[in-house]
Write a protein that holds these residues in place. Sequence first.
Motif, PDB file in Angstrom:
ATOM      1  N   UNK A  23      26.527  20.946  10.773  1.00 49.58           N
ATOM      2  CA  UNK A  23      26.732  19.454  11.409  1.00 49.58           C
ATOM      3  C   UNK A  23      27.021  19.936  12.820  1.00 49.58           C
ATOM      4  N   UNK A  24      26.770  18.933  13.775  1.00 58.18           N
ATOM      5  CA  UNK A  24      27.363  19.172  15.093  1.00 58.18           C
ATOM      6  C   UNK A  24      28.940  19.120  15.044  1.00 58.18           C
ATOM      7  N   UNK A  25      29.613  19.855  15.874  1.00 60.79           N
ATOM      8  CA  UNK A  25      31.189  19.574  16.079  1.00 60.79           C
ATOM      9  C   UNK A  25      31.526  18.280  16.450  1.00 60.79           C
ATOM     10  N   UNK A  26      32.728  18.125  16.332  1.00 55.53           N
ATOM     11  CA  UNK A  26      33.537  16.920  16.912  1.00 55.53           C
ATOM     12  C   UNK A  26      33.190  15.632  16.179  1.00 55.53           C
ATOM     13  N   UNK A  27      32.950  15.717  14.689  1.00 57.33           N
ATOM     14  CA  UNK A  27      32.897  14.410  13.926  1.00 57.33           C
ATOM     15  C   UNK A  27      33.842  13.563  14.260  1.00 57.33           C
ATOM     16  N   UNK A  33      30.400  13.583   6.964  1.00 57.35           N
ATOM     17  CA  UNK A  33      29.738  13.044   5.808  1.00 57.35           C
ATOM     18  C   UNK A  33      29.215  14.142   4.839  1.00 57.35           C
ATOM     19  N   UNK A  34      28.799  13.745   3.788  1.00 55.69           N
ATOM     20  CA  UNK A  34      27.977  14.763   2.661  1.00 55.69           C
ATOM     21  C   UNK A  34      26.878  15.198   3.181  1.00 55.69           C
ATOM     22  N   UNK A  35      26.843  16.492   2.883  1.00 54.68           N
ATOM     23  CA  UNK A  35      25.734  17.373   3.223  1.00 54.68           C
ATOM     24  C   UNK A  35      24.311  16.561   2.659  1.00 54.68           C
ATOM     25  N   UNK A  36      23.357  16.941   3.639  1.00 60.74           N
ATOM     26  CA  UNK A  36      21.947  16.148   3.179  1.00 60.74           C
ATOM     27  C   UNK A  36      20.909  17.494   2.833  1.00 60.74           C
ATOM     28  N   UNK A  37      20.367  17.321   1.702  1.00 63.64           N
ATOM     29  CA  UNK A  37      19.323  18.227   1.238  1.00 63.64           C
ATOM     30  C   UNK A  37      18.180  17.298   1.206  1.00 63.64           C
ATOM     31  N   UNK A  38      16.984  17.994   2.005  1.00 63.28           N
ATOM     32  CA  UNK A  38      15.904  17.248   2.156  1.00 63.28           C
ATOM     33  C   UNK A  38      14.917  18.253   1.232  1.00 63.28           C
ATOM     34  N   UNK A  39      14.268  17.453   0.252  1.00 66.36           N
ATOM     35  CA  UNK A  39      13.221  18.045  -0.722  1.00 66.36           C
ATOM     36  C   UNK A  39      11.823  17.667  -0.735  1.00 66.36           C
ATOM     37  N   UNK A  40      10.893  18.575  -0.586  1.00 62.59           N
ATOM     38  CA  UNK A  40       9.505  18.070  -0.932  1.00 62.59           C
ATOM     39  C   UNK A  40       8.865  19.181  -1.967  1.00 62.59           C
ATOM     40  N   UNK A  41       7.772  18.713  -2.328  1.00 64.57           N
ATOM     41  CA  UNK A  41       7.016  19.637  -3.155  1.00 64.57           C
ATOM     42  C   UNK A  41       5.460  19.076  -3.347  1.00 64.57           C
ATOM     43  N   UNK A  42       4.709  19.852  -3.182  1.00 70.73           N
ATOM     44  CA  UNK A  42       4.367  20.942  -2.511  1.00 70.73           C
ATOM     45  C   UNK A  42       4.915  21.349  -1.016  1.00 70.73           C
TER      46      UNK A  42
END
Length: 294
Positions: A23-27, A33-42
Motif C-alpha cells: 500500500x502507498x505510504x501515508x494512509x 485497510x485489509x489487504x486485497x487478494x485478486x484471484x482468477x482462474x485460469x
Amino acid sequence: MTETVTRTLESDGATLAYDVRAADAGVAGGVRPTPLFLIGSPMDASGFGTLASHFTDRTVLTYDPRGAGRSIRTDGASENLPQEHAEDLRRVIEAAGTGPVDVFASSGGAVNALALIARHPDLVRTLVAHEPPAAQVLPDREAVLEVCADIHATYLRAGTGPAMAKFIAAASRKGPFPADWQDEPAPEPAAFGLPTEDDGTRGDPLLGQNMRGCTSYRPEFEALRAAETRIVVAVGKESEGQFPARAAVGVAEQLGTELTLFPGDHGGFLGGEYGQHGEPEAFAQALRGVLEQA
C-alpha cells in the motif's frame, strides 16, 4: 503504486508465483485497510493490472494459478481441481504474511475461493465471488457439464481453434442449454478469428487443465453458510442469462444471500488486458463499496 514484488513458493505438485503490491505510504489515520487478494482462474495475475491500480491504499496480492502463467505444475498432471487451487491459495496467503485478506475472485477463481473458504474461513474476511461457473447449481447442469466435457474432448482431439470456438459460443449463450444441444452445428473457428490448424500443444489452462474440474465442482454450501467469512456473490449487469451469471444466481440462492450487480460483463474489471475493455473505474468503485460495507 509501490513497486510490485514477485515471489515463489512450493505447493504440492506446483511451484507458484505470486505478487505483492504494498500500500502507498501515508494512509489517513494510520490504519491500513485489509489487504486485497485478486484471484482468477485460469486467468493469471496479468489480468488484474488495471483493477489493482484502483486500490493503492491497500496491499494487493495477485498470483498465477498452477499451470498458468509463471506457476508451473511439477506433478505431471494434466487437469486441476478447485480443491488443489484452494490449498494453493491458502499457501499464498500464509506466505504473504499479511494476515486475513479480502478477496475479489472472478470466474474459476471464484469457484476456487469458495473451496478455500469451505476449508479455511479464518483466512478471508470478505469474499466477492464474481460469476463463478459452478454448473452443479443449475437446473440444466447435466447439459452444461456435457458441453464442458465436449469442449475439453474437442481440445484434446482437434486443438485450440475448434475447442475455443465451442467455448466462446457456450459462454455467450443466453439461457439454459437444451438436452439436444449436440444436434446443433459446431461453430467454425474462423468465425471467431481463431486458428484452423492444430499446433499440437495441449497445455492450455482453460481448455485442457480447468474446464472439467472447475465447472463440475459443487460448493460445500453447509460449510460456507457456517463460515464467519462474509460472502458476496456478484454478477455483471450485462451478463444476464449467460452460464456463469446463471450459476452466480444459483450460488447466491444456496447461500441465502442477495445477488450483487456489478458494472459490465464477465470481464467488467478489465482495462485492456487481453484486448478486452470493461468498465474498470466503475467496477473498482462498486468493489470498494462492497468491501467497505464489512
